[in-house]
Scaffold this motif. Structure first.
Motif, PDB file in Angstrom:
ATOM      1  N   ASP A 154       0.825  -1.217   0.000  1.00  0.00           N
ATOM      2  CA  ASP A 154       0.000   0.000   0.000  1.00  0.00           C
ATOM      3  C   ASP A 154       0.856   1.262   0.000  1.00  0.00           C
ATOM      4  O   ASP A 154       0.716   2.106  -0.876  1.00  0.00           O
ATOM      5  CB  ASP A 154      -0.936  -0.018   1.208  1.00  0.00           C
ATOM      6  N   ASN A 155       1.729   1.380   0.963  1.00  0.00           N
ATOM      7  CA  ASN A 155       2.580   2.578   1.068  1.00  0.00           C
ATOM      8  C   ASN A 155       4.039   2.145   1.185  1.00  0.00           C
ATOM      9  O   ASN A 155       4.525   1.827   2.266  1.00  0.00           O
ATOM     10  CB  ASN A 155       2.200   3.414   2.304  1.00  0.00           C
ATOM     11  N   TYR A 156       4.727   2.122   0.035  1.00  0.00           N
ATOM     12  CA  TYR A 156       6.121   1.704   0.015  1.00  0.00           C
ATOM     13  C   TYR A 156       7.028   2.936   0.163  1.00  0.00           C
ATOM     14  O   TYR A 156       6.746   3.958  -0.450  1.00  0.00           O
ATOM     15  CB  TYR A 156       6.432   0.987  -1.301  1.00  0.00           C
ATOM     16  N   PRO A 157       8.110   2.853   0.972  1.00  0.00           N
ATOM     17  CA  PRO A 157       8.618   1.689   1.713  1.00  0.00           C
ATOM     18  C   PRO A 157       8.129   1.599   3.158  1.00  0.00           C
ATOM     19  O   PRO A 157       8.544   0.700   3.877  1.00  0.00           O
ATOM     20  CB  PRO A 157      10.118   1.926   1.685  1.00  0.00           C
ATOM     21  N   ALA A 158       7.261   2.525   3.593  1.00  0.00           N
ATOM     22  CA  ALA A 158       6.845   2.536   5.001  1.00  0.00           C
ATOM     23  C   ALA A 158       6.156   1.237   5.401  1.00  0.00           C
ATOM     24  O   ALA A 158       6.268   0.803   6.553  1.00  0.00           O
ATOM     25  CB  ALA A 158       5.922   3.723   5.260  1.00  0.00           C
ATOM     26  N   LEU A 292      -5.041 -15.924   2.039  1.00  0.00           N
ATOM     27  CA  LEU A 292      -6.272 -16.197   1.283  1.00  0.00           C
ATOM     28  C   LEU A 292      -7.482 -15.615   1.997  1.00  0.00           C
ATOM     29  O   LEU A 292      -7.819 -16.007   3.119  1.00  0.00           O
ATOM     30  CB  LEU A 292      -6.432 -17.710   1.116  1.00  0.00           C
ATOM     31  N   GLY A 293      -8.144 -14.695   1.346  1.00  0.00           N
ATOM     32  CA  GLY A 293      -9.355 -14.095   1.898  1.00  0.00           C
ATOM     33  C   GLY A 293      -9.073 -12.971   2.879  1.00  0.00           C
ATOM     34  O   GLY A 293      -8.072 -12.977   3.593  1.00  0.00           O
ATOM     35  N   ARG A 294      -9.968 -11.979   2.914  1.00  0.00           N
ATOM     36  CA  ARG A 294      -9.807 -10.791   3.754  1.00  0.00           C
ATOM     37  C   ARG A 294     -11.006 -10.674   4.684  1.00  0.00           C
ATOM     38  O   ARG A 294     -12.133 -10.988   4.295  1.00  0.00           O
ATOM     39  CB  ARG A 294      -9.687  -9.531   2.878  1.00  0.00           C
ATOM     40  N   VAL A 295     -10.767 -10.204   5.891  1.00  0.00           N
ATOM     41  CA  VAL A 295     -11.858 -10.122   6.872  1.00  0.00           C
ATOM     42  C   VAL A 295     -12.123  -8.700   7.361  1.00  0.00           C
ATOM     43  O   VAL A 295     -13.182  -8.428   7.936  1.00  0.00           O
ATOM     44  CB  VAL A 295     -11.564 -11.016   8.096  1.00  0.00           C
ATOM     45  N   GLN A 296     -11.193  -7.775   7.112  1.00  0.00           N
ATOM     46  CA  GLN A 296     -11.307  -6.452   7.736  1.00  0.00           C
ATOM     47  C   GLN A 296     -11.301  -5.334   6.702  1.00  0.00           C
ATOM     48  O   GLN A 296     -10.399  -5.230   5.879  1.00  0.00           O
ATOM     49  CB  GLN A 296     -10.147  -6.237   8.720  1.00  0.00           C
ATOM     50  N   ARG A 297     -12.361  -4.490   6.757  1.00  0.00           N
ATOM     51  CA  ARG A 297     -12.388  -3.273   5.954  1.00  0.00           C
ATOM     52  C   ARG A 297     -11.738  -2.126   6.730  1.00  0.00           C
ATOM     53  O   ARG A 297     -11.807  -2.068   7.962  1.00  0.00           O
ATOM     54  CB  ARG A 297     -13.828  -2.860   5.634  1.00  0.00           C
ATOM     55  N   GLN A 298     -11.112  -1.228   5.994  1.00  0.00           N
ATOM     56  CA  GLN A 298     -10.614   0.006   6.604  1.00  0.00           C
ATOM     57  C   GLN A 298     -11.727   1.055   6.574  1.00  0.00           C
ATOM     58  O   GLN A 298     -12.350   1.278   5.527  1.00  0.00           O
ATOM     59  CB  GLN A 298      -9.371   0.516   5.853  1.00  0.00           C
ATOM     60  N   GLU A 299     -11.967   1.684   7.688  1.00  0.00           N
ATOM     61  CA  GLU A 299     -13.108   2.585   7.817  1.00  0.00           C
ATOM     62  C   GLU A 299     -13.036   3.760   6.863  1.00  0.00           C
ATOM     63  O   GLU A 299     -14.044   4.175   6.284  1.00  0.00           O
ATOM     64  CB  GLU A 299     -13.194   3.077   9.262  1.00  0.00           C
ATOM     65  N   MET A 300     -11.838   4.287   6.633  1.00  0.00           N
ATOM     66  CA  MET A 300     -11.725   5.536   5.862  1.00  0.00           C
ATOM     67  C   MET A 300     -12.018   5.362   4.370  1.00  0.00           C
ATOM     68  O   MET A 300     -12.455   6.304   3.704  1.00  0.00           O
ATOM     69  CB  MET A 300     -10.341   6.172   6.048  1.00  0.00           C
ATOM     70  N   ASP A 301     -11.778   4.174   3.806  1.00  0.00           N
ATOM     71  CA  ASP A 301     -12.042   3.998   2.369  1.00  0.00           C
ATOM     72  C   ASP A 301     -12.940   2.794   2.064  1.00  0.00           C
ATOM     73  O   ASP A 301     -13.222   2.506   0.899  1.00  0.00           O
ATOM     74  CB  ASP A 301     -10.726   3.864   1.590  1.00  0.00           C
ATOM     75  N   ASP A 302     -13.370   2.069   3.091  1.00  0.00           N
ATOM     76  CA  ASP A 302     -14.287   0.930   2.957  1.00  0.00           C
ATOM     77  C   ASP A 302     -13.699  -0.177   2.075  1.00  0.00           C
ATOM     78  O   ASP A 302     -14.439  -0.912   1.417  1.00  0.00           O
ATOM     79  CB  ASP A 302     -15.629   1.393   2.399  1.00  0.00           C
ATOM     80  N   LEU A 303     -12.348  -0.325   2.071  1.00  0.00           N
ATOM     81  CA  LEU A 303     -11.676  -1.382   1.303  1.00  0.00           C
ATOM     82  C   LEU A 303     -11.124  -2.449   2.258  1.00  0.00           C
ATOM     83  O   LEU A 303     -10.794  -2.163   3.410  1.00  0.00           O
ATOM     84  CB  LEU A 303     -10.536  -0.799   0.454  1.00  0.00           C
ATOM     85  N   PHE A 304     -10.999  -3.676   1.726  1.00  0.00           N
ATOM     86  CA  PHE A 304     -10.419  -4.778   2.501  1.00  0.00           C
ATOM     87  C   PHE A 304      -8.899  -4.762   2.363  1.00  0.00           C
ATOM     88  O   PHE A 304      -8.355  -4.609   1.261  1.00  0.00           O
ATOM     89  CB  PHE A 304     -10.941  -6.130   1.996  1.00  0.00           C
ATOM     90  N   TYR A 305      -8.206  -4.963   3.487  1.00  0.00           N
ATOM     91  CA  TYR A 305      -6.739  -5.029   3.504  1.00  0.00           C
ATOM     92  C   TYR A 305      -6.290  -6.281   4.268  1.00  0.00           C
ATOM     93  O   TYR A 305      -7.031  -6.825   5.096  1.00  0.00           O
ATOM     94  CB  TYR A 305      -6.133  -3.808   4.194  1.00  0.00           C
TER      95      TYR A 305
END
Length: 393
Positions: A154-158, A292-305
């Motif tokens: 997502d944010n390289y290199p951080a 494999l598979g994602r369980v958590q959305r990020q609140e600010m953009d509603d995407l799974f990470y």
């Protein structure tokens, strides 16, 4: 009943009781006690069946120290190699064994064909005995050398995959983790690829800690639903040092020779242990983690990470004793016997994941046999000459 049948029955009784070490000692002492060599009395198949009862390479080394004729039988029939392949079928892909320090590369082997073949068998006898015992007894340790790539960052290199090499979820007072890019589809997988510390590693378990974003509302944990592990080797030689990890899929750069079952991952901020069903010999030094598979959305953009704080790979590296040279996409490889000196074995290393821990004395016995040292005194007859051994072969 003739006298020479009684010891053979005793040998099978010992084997049925499961004491292969006792059987090895019995075989070594039999000639001195009974004053006969059963290999001269029995047919080849029966002798192979008796010696095939041995399940420890150190016992075969002991058997080969009884006399020149026994040594010849063990080496000529490749008993150490057969035992190693039964214990670790991964080595069926060995094309040949070389000792680079001895200058015996395949291309340079010259001379009498019988002599060359006999030298090859002796080399394999030593190498496979040491290899099998090393898979059981070399030190159990962390096996990751470096990170190679992540399928996305997502944010390289951080938020680089290299952060997963650091223990815990903090480094220098800041969060330390790898993060995938966000996805609307929770089924999109991610992969992390690592270089191991040796060309050959016996891997028993992988530990993964999902990352908990304590700086976000509700402190969400970005775990995967499940994980799967693959091991293999590069299609082409890799540079050293590896350089910066890349965002890349690994499908076109590596050949995977092992794939594990799927393991469920808990949505917990803890180092979760995934123990393989049995020890796996990774030949080529590359490990891939599939998330494999994602369980958590990020609140600010509603995407799974998916986010990972730390990864450990535990096993037994076989360096500096052994290396490999891969022979193209076939998966065949040259086994390089580089050294008869294994890494130092700590006094408290009393764990073998997946089988019985044989004593370090057995490892030292095989190391001495490799060097041509140790208590390997043959009970030779006066007419038992070196040239006779080669001629018989």
């Amino acid at each position: 009943m003739p006298l020479y049948f009684f010891p053979f029955e005793s040998a099978f009784e010992v084997q049925k009781k499961g004491s292969t070490s006792l059987l090895g000692n019995w075989l070594k002492s039999f000639k001195m006690e009974i004053r006969m060599d059963f290999l001269n009395w029995l047919d080849h198949d029966t002798s192979m069946k008796i010696l095939g009862c041995l399940q420890d390479p150190a016992d075969l080394v002991r058997v080969s120290s009884v006399s020149r004729s026994w040594r010849h039988f063990v080496i000529a029939n490749g008993l150490c190699k057969q035992l190693c392949l039964r214990m670790f079928p991964h080595f069926l892909r060995v094309d040949c064994v070389i000792e680079p320090s001895c200058g015996n590369e395949k291309a340079s082997e010259v001379g009498c064909s019988k002599f060359v073949e006999w030298e090859t068998l002796k080399r394999e006898h030593k190498a496979y005995a040491f290899l099998a015992q090393g898979c059981l007894l070399f030190p159990f340790k962390e096996c990751i050398l470096d990170a190679i790539s992540a399928s996305s960052t997502d944010n390289y290199p951080a938020e680089s995959i290299r952060n997963t090499l650091l223990q815990g979820d903090h480094s220098e007072g800041r969060p330390s983790y790898w993060s995938s890019k966000g996805q609307r589809d929770a089924e999109v997988p991610e992969t992390l690829v690592y270089k191991l510390v040796a060309d050959i590693c016996v891997i028993t378990e992988i530990n993964i800690q999902p990352f908990q974003a304590y700086f976000q509302p509700g402190s969400p944990i970005y775990s995967a639903i499940s994980v799967r592990f693959s091991m293999g080797h590069p299609k082409c030689p890799m540079g050293d040092p590896l350089g910066e990890p890349l965002d890349d899929t690994a499908h076109d750069k590596f050949i995977w020779t092992y794939s594990s079952p799927e393991f469920p991952m808990a949505q917990e901020n803890s180092l979760q242990n995934f123990k393989l069903p049995e020890p796996v010999v990774c030949i080529g030094g590359i490990l891939q983690i599939e998330l494999l598979g994602r369980v958590q959305r990020q609140e600010m953009d509603d995407l799974f990470y998916i986010c990972v704080a730390h990864v450990q790979v535990k096993g037994r590296p076989l360096s500096p004793a052994f290396g490999v040279e891969m022979l193209g996409p076939s998966g065949k490889f040259v086994l390089k016997a580089l050294s008869c000196d294994p890494p130092s074995l700590p006094d408290d290393d009393d764990s073998y994941h997946g089988g019985h821990l044989h004593g370090r004395v057995d490892l030292e016995l095989i190391m001495n046999a490799w060097r041509g040292e140790g208590d390997l005194e043959y009970d030779w007859d006066s007419e038992d000459e070196v040239d006779d051994e080669l001629a018989a072969f």
